[in-house]
Design a protein around this motif. Sequence first.
Motif, PDB file in Angstrom:
ATOM      1  N   ILE A 110       0.856  -1.183   0.000  1.00  0.00           N
ATOM      2  CA  ILE A 110       0.000   0.000   0.000  1.00  0.00           C
ATOM      3  C   ILE A 110       0.895   1.238   0.000  1.00  0.00           C
ATOM      4  N   TYR A 111       0.662   2.126  -0.983  1.00  0.00           N
ATOM      5  CA  TYR A 111       1.472   3.327  -1.143  1.00  0.00           C
ATOM      6  C   TYR A 111       0.609   4.579  -0.933  1.00  0.00           C
ATOM      7  N   GLY A 112       1.257   5.658  -0.455  1.00  0.00           N
ATOM      8  CA  GLY A 112       0.571   6.946  -0.391  1.00  0.00           C
ATOM      9  C   GLY A 112       0.221   7.378   1.021  1.00  0.00           C
ATOM     10  N   LEU A 113      -0.932   8.023   1.160  1.00  0.00           N
ATOM     11  CA  LEU A 113      -1.564   8.505   2.400  1.00  0.00           C
ATOM     12  C   LEU A 113      -0.935   9.782   2.952  1.00  0.00           C
ATOM     13  N   THR A 114       0.348   9.776   3.260  1.00  0.00           N
ATOM     14  CA  THR A 114       0.980  10.984   3.805  1.00  0.00           C
ATOM     15  C   THR A 114       2.404  11.108   3.281  1.00  0.00           C
ATOM     16  N   MET A 115       2.922  12.314   3.379  1.00  0.00           N
ATOM     17  CA  MET A 115       4.343  12.535   3.127  1.00  0.00           C
ATOM     18  C   MET A 115       5.159  12.069   4.323  1.00  0.00           C
ATOM     19  N   ARG A 116       4.614  12.248   5.526  1.00  0.00           N
ATOM     20  CA  ARG A 116       5.314  11.928   6.772  1.00  0.00           C
ATOM     21  C   ARG A 116       5.703  10.455   6.798  1.00  0.00           C
ATOM     22  N   LEU A 117       6.937  10.169   7.251  1.00  0.00           N
ATOM     23  CA  LEU A 117       7.467   8.803   7.210  1.00  0.00           C
ATOM     24  C   LEU A 117       6.592   7.827   7.984  1.00  0.00           C
ATOM     25  N   VAL A 118       6.242   8.177   9.222  1.00  0.00           N
ATOM     26  CA  VAL A 118       5.323   7.403  10.047  1.00  0.00           C
ATOM     27  C   VAL A 118       4.464   8.401  10.808  1.00  0.00           C
ATOM     28  N   ALA A 119       3.398   7.924  11.448  1.00  0.00           N
ATOM     29  CA  ALA A 119       2.458   8.839  12.096  1.00  0.00           C
ATOM     30  C   ALA A 119       3.086   9.605  13.250  1.00  0.00           C
ATOM     31  N   ASP A 120       4.021   8.990  13.966  1.00  0.00           N
ATOM     32  CA  ASP A 120       4.625   9.595  15.148  1.00  0.00           C
ATOM     33  C   ASP A 120       5.512  10.781  14.748  1.00  0.00           C
ATOM     34  N   ARG A 121       5.146  11.992  15.201  1.00  0.00           N
ATOM     35  CA  ARG A 121       5.872  13.186  14.796  1.00  0.00           C
ATOM     36  C   ARG A 121       7.308  13.199  15.315  1.00  0.00           C
ATOM     37  N   GLU A 122       7.502  12.742  16.529  1.00  0.00           N
ATOM     38  CA  GLU A 122       8.847  12.760  17.089  1.00  0.00           C
ATOM     39  C   GLU A 122       9.781  11.858  16.295  1.00  0.00           C
ATOM     40  N   SER A 134      -2.799   0.594  -4.285  1.00  0.00           N
ATOM     41  CA  SER A 134      -2.443  -0.784  -3.954  1.00  0.00           C
ATOM     42  C   SER A 134      -1.655  -1.419  -5.090  1.00  0.00           C
ATOM     43  N   SER A 135      -0.702  -2.272  -4.728  1.00  0.00           N
ATOM     44  CA  SER A 135       0.061  -3.011  -5.743  1.00  0.00           C
ATOM     45  C   SER A 135      -0.822  -3.993  -6.504  1.00  0.00           C
ATOM     46  N   ARG A 136      -2.048  -4.206  -6.044  1.00  0.00           N
ATOM     47  CA  ARG A 136      -2.985  -5.085  -6.769  1.00  0.00           C
ATOM     48  C   ARG A 136      -3.551  -4.425  -8.019  1.00  0.00           C
ATOM     49  N   GLY A 137      -3.368  -3.101  -8.155  1.00  0.00           N
ATOM     50  CA  GLY A 137      -3.862  -2.426  -9.352  1.00  0.00           C
ATOM     51  C   GLY A 137      -5.123  -1.618  -9.133  1.00  0.00           C
ATOM     52  N   TYR A 138      -5.318  -1.133  -7.919  1.00  0.00           N
ATOM     53  CA  TYR A 138      -6.450  -0.250  -7.661  1.00  0.00           C
ATOM     54  C   TYR A 138      -6.024   0.799  -6.640  1.00  0.00           C
ATOM     55  N   ALA A 139      -6.858   1.833  -6.481  1.00  0.00           N
ATOM     56  CA  ALA A 139      -6.623   2.887  -5.495  1.00  0.00           C
ATOM     57  C   ALA A 139      -7.938   3.212  -4.811  1.00  0.00           C
ATOM     58  N   LEU A 140      -7.839   3.831  -3.648  1.00  0.00           N
ATOM     59  CA  LEU A 140      -9.004   4.311  -2.910  1.00  0.00           C
ATOM     60  C   LEU A 140      -8.774   5.772  -2.548  1.00  0.00           C
ATOM     61  N   TRP A 141      -9.744   6.608  -2.905  1.00  0.00           N
ATOM     62  CA  TRP A 141      -9.696   8.026  -2.565  1.00  0.00           C
ATOM     63  C   TRP A 141     -10.933   8.416  -1.774  1.00  0.00           C
ATOM     64  N   ASP A 173     -22.822  15.786   5.304  1.00  0.00           N
ATOM     65  CA  ASP A 173     -23.021  15.250   3.954  1.00  0.00           C
ATOM     66  C   ASP A 173     -22.682  13.763   3.843  1.00  0.00           C
ATOM     67  N   GLY A 174     -22.259  13.149   4.958  1.00  0.00           N
ATOM     68  CA  GLY A 174     -21.947  11.734   4.931  1.00  0.00           C
ATOM     69  C   GLY A 174     -20.558  11.456   4.372  1.00  0.00           C
ATOM     70  N   PHE A 175     -20.290  10.184   4.128  1.00  0.00           N
ATOM     71  CA  PHE A 175     -18.973   9.709   3.702  1.00  0.00           C
ATOM     72  C   PHE A 175     -19.015   9.315   2.232  1.00  0.00           C
ATOM     73  N   THR A 176     -17.997   9.740   1.471  1.00  0.00           N
ATOM     74  CA  THR A 176     -17.898   9.386   0.047  1.00  0.00           C
ATOM     75  C   THR A 176     -16.470   8.980  -0.273  1.00  0.00           C
ATOM     76  N   CYS A 177     -16.335   7.862  -0.966  1.00  0.00           N
ATOM     77  CA  CYS A 177     -15.012   7.468  -1.451  1.00  0.00           C
ATOM     78  C   CYS A 177     -15.151   6.846  -2.833  1.00  0.00           C
ATOM     79  N   TYR A 178     -14.027   6.723  -3.517  1.00  0.00           N
ATOM     80  CA  TYR A 178     -13.998   6.189  -4.877  1.00  0.00           C
ATOM     81  C   TYR A 178     -12.940   5.094  -4.971  1.00  0.00           C
ATOM     82  N   PHE A 179     -13.319   3.988  -5.585  1.00  0.00           N
ATOM     83  CA  PHE A 179     -12.379   2.931  -5.938  1.00  0.00           C
ATOM     84  C   PHE A 179     -12.002   3.127  -7.403  1.00  0.00           C
TER      85      PHE A 179
END
Length: 636
Positions: free
Chosen positions: A93-105, A141-148, A176-182
């Motif tokens: 799984i690639y993407g989500l944030t620029m930050r290396l890991v969630a922990d700021r320190e 995803s390396s499977r050939g899809y993405a989620l936004w 307005d509820g939750f919306t995502c795209y595959f």
Amino acid sequence: MKRKFIWLLGICAGLAGCAVMMNGIQNIMVPDFFHPPELKIEGPAIELSLIPKPLQVALKSGDARLEQIDKNVIKLTSQSGHLRIPLEKDELIYGLTMRLVADRERSESQIEEIGSLNRRGEIVYQWEIPSFAAYIPFYVSSRGYALWVSGWDPGVWDVGATNPDILELGFYPGKDGFTCYFISGDSYVEIMDRFTKLSGRPILPPKWVYSPWKWRDVHKKGSTKFEGVEINAELAEDLMMYEKLGLPKGVYLIDRPWAEGNFGYGNFNWDKTRFPNPEQMIDILHKHGWRVMVWGGPWALGYHKWEFGYEARKKGYLIGNRNIDYTNPEAYEWHKSKIVEFMKSSGIDAWKLDRADEYNPSGKNDIYWNGESGFQLHNKYPYLYIKAFYEASRSVRGDDFVIMARPAQNLTTTMSINWGGDTPGAILKNGKFVGTDLGVRAVIIELQRMAFLGFPTWGSDTGGYQGFRDRDVFARWLELSCFCPLMEIGGVGPHEPWAMPTKPKYDEEMIKIYYRYTWLHERLVDYTYALAQRASETGDPIVHPLVFDWPHDPKVADMWDEYLYGPSLLVAPVWKTGQREREVYLPKGKWQDLWDPNKKYEGPTTIKVSVPLDKIAVFIRLEKADLLPKGLIEGL
């Protein structure tokens, strides 16, 4: 007594959890902006099954609506933001944030050797924190899809951390509820094309953006005459040394403090004690081939009648004690008018937009003008802030301007380019700053993360925002930034090869390295700009992680220490202090050493190369060599 009270309020505003109350403004809690709130995955779960090719998403349980937009895009809407998606055994799984890991320190203030391209096994928060502040709710995803996930709702991603077979996400949807795209595709380039078609194409900045930049965190007070005009002495030094050394000119950035008043940003009048004769100074910079960028923020500061904070507070335009409430149309237009007026009178070309990932009140009881809570608006606030500056700048300069922002959220790529925040060249240990090479390592990963997130034009504070303590770090960072879309050089403390913080101060070897890589970057401007044009039309990023082009080669699936700069150049940076040799993996294809045309290789192969301090390992992909400018390294 009144002055003392105001001063105490200013101190209080910088502390997490401190209440602010003045002139009838609501009691606002300044957030602990270095940490996300307690975000949980909760609410009714929506269980899904997914087949990428052809794209099929099926609802196994839960309440959601699925809509087939076309054969490659499926839209999901629900009142619940809690999804559960199966993970396959070897899925990355690639993407989500620029930050290396969630922990700021661990990823910033006390940076460690952690993180890679693959996010599997992590918990990632969809909540803007400073200063590595790119948070896009999108993964590939390396499977050939993405989620936004569209919109700006807070959320959390559990990427197989709790259950290694499940990717689970929990968002806090608003009214307005939750919306995502595959999104599916036969390649990463296809997926990025479909994603950016939905979410907005990246902006195409002017070509001059891709020339080298120079800046200082603070221009100290003091002036000297340059071409008969009294101007800031450090700025004059930069102009003089660039002329003397024959260095290429691009963007000259003037950071805060530059204006009158509170924090050097109380209004949009130049502080003439720091920058005398500002109109003539801008003319001189332009005459010498520089474009001029200044620092901007989402604040209206100060309590004097001549400061923006006084007027904004009186008119009710603030949320908390400093942040402009951009949900208020009057406040939004008021700030835009200030920006327009300054741009017309000053002649500046561009804005560096800092902050908006801190100080903005973000609690559930912090109510903005439009009735939404700070919790719900926390991730949207950077978008509104950037939009105000973008619209104002565009009204004055058409397309001939750029906004470089620290925060990145959904839709901001359509208006701004980005830099990596306060990437360290030194970190605080036992009350003292000590040098680190881990900032260089972080930049290599973050550059490629941003490619996966739809932000093609990106760079970092070359030498480290908190400046380097080892000349190796500066040299390696210059080499790396040469092969980034943005090459911006500056930060806290000396970042000039003629005034080094290390010995020798006037460093002849570093001057040669600086010269070589700023000029090499300049010679690549046409090549880079053509790639930026492509990115603005298709979403195809300028930089490719190797997995983009060799998706079936397991060696590159999570290879972060090499990348393609455009289709023609494979770049293998060095980040470790003292390293003078490294292995380079060359994928399938024909390759030639950039520095020695007699060295040719057939991939896939792994080779060992010498990397003296003045060399970065770069290889020309011969099947794409015709895209490169002629004489690329001639004389360098």
